[in-house]
Design a protein around this motif. Sequence first.
Motif, short mmCIF file in Angstrom:
data_model
loop_
_atom_site.label_atom_id
_atom_site.label_comp_id
_atom_site.label_asym_id
_atom_site.label_seq_id
_atom_site.Cartn_x
_atom_site.Cartn_y
_atom_site.Cartn_z
N GLN A 79 11.74 23.56 70.27
CA GLN A 79 12.75 24.54 69.66
C GLN A 79 12.48 25.83 70.02
O GLN A 79 11.40 26.06 70.22
N LEU B 9 18.57 32.60 62.41
CA LEU B 9 19.69 32.26 61.58
C LEU B 9 20.25 32.98 60.64
O LEU B 9 19.42 33.44 59.71
N SER C 191 14.60 31.76 67.52
CA SER C 191 15.85 32.15 67.02
C SER C 191 15.77 32.95 65.73
O SER C 191 14.98 32.67 65.02
N GLN D 252 23.53 32.03 64.80
CA GLN D 252 22.29 31.77 65.40
C GLN D 252 21.97 32.51 66.68
O GLN D 252 22.79 32.43 67.58
N THR E 293 22.16 24.74 61.44
CA THR E 293 22.52 25.45 62.55
C THR E 293 24.15 25.55 62.73
O THR E 293 24.65 24.67 62.15
N TYR F 68 23.02 33.30 57.45
CA TYR F 68 23.93 32.66 56.37
C TYR F 68 24.61 33.73 55.97
O TYR F 68 24.28 34.60 55.09
#
Length: 105
Positions: free
Chosen positions: A19, A24, A22, A44, A78, A26
């Motif tokens: 991974q 994210l 990052s 993202q 994601t 919403y």
Amino acid sequence: MESGTIVFERTLSELEPLQSSSTLRYVLDDVKNGSKRYGVKITQSIRDCVYEARCGMLCTTKNQCYRLLRFLYENAVTPVHLEDIIQDICNQGLLEGLEQTNECE
């Protein structure tokens, strides 16, 4: 700049090789188009790239959309998976259940 309201934000750690780090976001997608339905958007940010997915006009109230966004956030969905997850939710009739179990605004 984000359109809509950022409801949740999650930072993912760098876990090479599995991974990349990052962020994210919403977002409650409330673009005014004459309807009174709300959608979701996930962005993202990975390094200098931003990936985005949107599913519009899913819920009739903000409360219903907040519940859906919380589900997506808690499961770290994601952008690449948003459409499939929403399709599964709709196919199982869970979106209608979400609308029936929430009080109106």
